[in-house]
Design a protein around this motif. Structure first.
Motif, mmCIF file in Angstrom:
data_model
loop_
_atom_site.group_PDB
_atom_site.id
_atom_site.type_symbol
_atom_site.label_atom_id
_atom_site.label_comp_id
_atom_site.label_asym_id
_atom_site.label_seq_id
_atom_site.Cartn_x
_atom_site.Cartn_y
_atom_site.Cartn_z
ATOM 1 N N UNK A 160 34.951 -7.314 -12.486
ATOM 2 C CA UNK A 160 34.008 -8.321 -12.596
ATOM 3 C C UNK A 160 35.798 -10.015 -12.356
ATOM 4 N N UNK A 161 34.557 -10.511 -11.129
ATOM 5 C CA UNK A 161 35.696 -11.594 -10.698
ATOM 6 C C UNK A 161 35.544 -12.519 -11.684
ATOM 7 N N UNK A 162 37.039 -13.716 -11.176
ATOM 8 C CA UNK A 162 37.211 -14.543 -12.269
ATOM 9 C C UNK A 162 36.284 -15.755 -12.341
ATOM 10 N N UNK A 163 36.454 -16.295 -14.058
ATOM 11 C CA UNK A 163 35.157 -16.736 -13.981
ATOM 12 C C UNK A 163 35.458 -18.955 -12.826
ATOM 13 N N UNK A 164 34.479 -19.476 -13.379
ATOM 14 C CA UNK A 164 35.079 -20.659 -12.863
ATOM 15 C C UNK A 164 35.475 -21.541 -13.732
#
Length: 704
Positions: A432-436
């Protein structure tokens, strides 16, 4: 999920075999176990298995019961017991073959490969092609994995894992879920072939018979004990696993051994008179459960004894009674029996793919589709099963070559399908990428200046966008939580996250709250278990969820020890019991939690889509408007938010319903500001939980 117990979308046929050896039906001996003039190298007479038209008809009853059940035809609500009938027949026939003919292990394996694998491979390849053309990419990805398990003959263990895993419990049934029983069959053949042929190699005469009898009793008794236990503690394991099903094959094996002994030592007329009532009783024991059992019957367990012993009785009785034998040997039942293996293999993919494509269908349409699947089944029987079974030559290496090809070809189809679905989704479910950054308040998800440029998480990842600490959500049969701490584990201060899987979906948000203060996060969650004090039924276990009551009591007691939490954060599915039962249950729980003296907070339940949102989005090419769901079914009255309990007990609350289902229209969105809100039919994505963390922090802990 999806899957109630018994896991009804997964019954399957036996490896059918009316004469495991090639024979001329006209010349077959009139009674099973009759001796030919051939002699084994040991000096024992070689028995030639006689064709049993009543066995073929019994297979017909079994497959028709299963097909009617899968088509949801009113009446045969226990039709899933047909699989048990098939297992007993397989044990009966295979034991008769292994004890009556001089076979080597490779010869036996070659015969099984020719008999079972070509038809299965045909259905697997056809299902892969149909799935690639008709299913959405996410279902296609699941199907590719199922193809590998089915081709490798371990589908039963894949479905054990899936159905005991709450994270996968709400997915639609696989078009190949019925291949679980083929895995059980082949695992039984491996065990039984090695065991019986090994005994035959080293023992002769009465010693061999005694050894086989003791082995049958030992395997059957152990397996039955596991079945009875697992039906109570883990219904998917009891239903799908080989260990809990071997006793059914052993019952057939026992019938074969007794039948052989009776035929060799007792006058024929005496046997006929003694066995005649056994046939009637056995047939009644088979047909009764078909009509009397239903989805709520704990199965297999003790309930399986009736159809299993009934089938063994019919096999043991043989054609001793003209009425029973004549009924079972009737042309319609025999025709269904001959077709049963291929028909079973074909019908389930047809039903599941049709419903995945067009939605839930009425039973009349399902019945028509089931009947139509008889055509490809008949073609498979005539063009694949029979030619390869009888035309590949007697040499074991040829049969093994046929089996190897039947394994490799579906694997190629699975890899092809899997590659295509990955390309269709535009990537893989990688890390997963970082959440906004999320907003702390207001009508929007994001903080000023934050936004996403494409669907987040991606469709390839959405269904795997779980919170951390999967091991914290304990198995269904567990009644206490392990030590599950995050953040500053050694510090005295901690947030306690308490509830079911709808509490577990907030782990990332609660962890951010704890980390900002250098606190620990303690996770105490149990799937399907309400924190409110009320007793519920668990469909996967198929019974009252007693472990839930014990877990709740253990957890509430556990909170009274150790340092006082800085915050007890409660959440959960708001759909257990009636509204009044929830109110009474929450009152009892809050009485005990309030006595702790710790601050209490409550997150209102998130909207319930009621459908697999990532799958819907994949099928609609990411069009979020195609996957909205009705507002009037998304929420239930909440005793804490609507009933005044929060005010009465001083509980801080946060209701996110208006944020996740904005406006006053009839529908709630599946995607909001580019964020995929749900990872299945009712749990939010971990990305959304991270975006909402600042909002939780401000409301529940007063962060600026």
């Amino acid at each position: 999920m999806s899957t109630a117990v018994p896991p009804t979308s997964s019954t399957s046929p036996e490896e059918l075999l009316s004469g495991v050896v090639r024979m001329d039906r006209q010349a077959a001996a009139p009674a099973q176990g009759s001796a030919s003039g051939d002699v084994l190298p040991t000096g024992e007479p070689r028995r030639r298995t006689a064709f049993r038209p009543d066995v073929e008809g019994l297979r017909g009853i079994a497959v028709l019961s299963v097909l009617a059940f899968h088509a949801a035809v009113p009446g045969p609500t226990g039709g899933y017991v047909g699989v048990d009938v098939f297992f007993v027949i397989s044990g009966f026939l295979i034991t008769g073959l292994l004890t009556g003919r001089p076979l080597g292990l490779w010869d036996f394996a070659a015969r099984r490969a020719r008999r079972i694998l070509p038809a299965a491979a045909t259905v697997l390849v056809a299902t892969a092609a149909a799935g690639g053309a008709l299913l959405d990419p996410l279902r296609g990805t699941d199907l590719a994995r199922d193809l590998i398990a089915a081709a490798g003959q371990f589908a039963n263990w894949r479905f054990v894992g899936q159905q005991t895993d709450y994270l996968a419990a709400e997915r639609d049934p696989s078009p190949l879920q019925h291949f679980w029983s083929l895995g059980v069959e082949n695992q039984f053949y491996l065990l039984w072939g090695v065991l019986l042929l090994g005994l035959a190699r080293h023992l002769y005469g009465r010693r061999r018979t005694l050894a086989i009898t003791l082995a049958t009793l030992a395997v059957g008794g152990t397996s039955l004990a596991l079945c009875l236990r697992w039906t109570v503690t883990s219904a998917p394991l009891a239903y799908f696993s080989t260990g809990s099903r071997l006793w059914e094959f052993a019952a057939g094996a026992g019938a074969a051994l007794v039948s052989s002994a009776l035929a060799a030592r007792t006058p024929g007329r005496a046997v006929t008179r003694a066995l005649r009532p056994l046939g009637w009783a056995g047939l009644a024991a088979v047909l009764g459960p078909v009509l009397l059992y239903d989805r709520t019957t704990p199965f297999p367990g003790a309930a399986a004894l009736l159809p299993v012993l009934g089938t063994a009785a019919v096999l043991l009785a043989g054609p001793s009674d003209r009425l029973v034998g004549g009924l079972l040997a009737s042309r319609p039942l025999r025709a269904a029996g001959r077709l049963s293996y291929a028909w079973y293999l074909w019908h389930w993919p047809v039903l599941t793919i049709a419903q995945a494509r067009y939605g839930q269908l009425p039973w009349t349409v399902l019945l028509a589709l089931t009947a139509a699947s008889a055509l490809p089944a008949w073609l498979t029987l005539r063009l694949v099963e029979q030619p390869l079974r009888y035309g590949s030559g007697p040499a074991p290496r040829r049969g093994l070559a046929v089996g190897a090809s039947a394994l490799v070809i579906p694997l190629i189809a699975a890899l092809t399908l899997g590659g295509g679905t990955v390309r269709a989704l535009g990537g893989t479910a990688d890390a997963p990428s970082g959440a906004p950054a999320g907003a702390t308040d207001g009508p929007t998800l994001f903080a000023p200046g934050a936004r996403v440029l494409s669907l987040t998480p991606s469709l390839a990842r959405a269904r795997e966008d779980f919170p951390p600490g999967k091991g914290c959500e304990i198995p269904l049969n567990a009644d206490s939580s392990p030590r599950c701490l995050f953040g500053n584990e050694d510090g005295p201060d901690r947030i306690v996250l308490l509830g079911d899987s709808h509490a577990g979906q907030w782990i990332s948000a609660a962890l951010k709250m704890a980390e900002q203060r250098h606190w620990a996060l303690e996770v105490l969650v149990k799937p399907g278990c309400p924190l409110a004090t009320l007793t519920v039924r668990n469909d996967v276990l198929g019974r009252t969820y007693e472990e839930c009551d014990r877990w709740r009591e253990n957890t509430l007691t556990r909170l009274t020890s150790g340092p006082e939490p800085r915050l007890v954060l409660m959440a959960g599915l708001n759909r257990y019991g009636s509204q009044q039962e929830r109110t009474v249950g929450w009152t009892r729980t809050l009485d005990r939690l309030a006595a702790l003296g710790a601050p209490l907070a409550y997150l209102g339940d998130t909207p319930m889509p009621g459908k697999d949102i990532p799958t819907c989005l994949a099928a609609s090419d990411g069009r979020s408007d195609a996957c909205s769901f009705p507002r009037d079914t998304a929420f239930e009255p909440d005793p804490l938010l609507d009933g005044g309990l929060a005010v009465r007990y001083g509980v801080k609350t946060l209701d996110l319903g208006a944020l996740l289902c904005p406006g006053s229209g009839p529908s709630c969105p599946a995607v909001l500001e580019g964020v995929v809100l749900y990872r299945d039919t009712g749990h939010i994505t971990d990305t959304l939980a991270q975006v909402l963390a600042p909002r939780l922090d401000k409301v529940l802990l007063g962060a600026p």
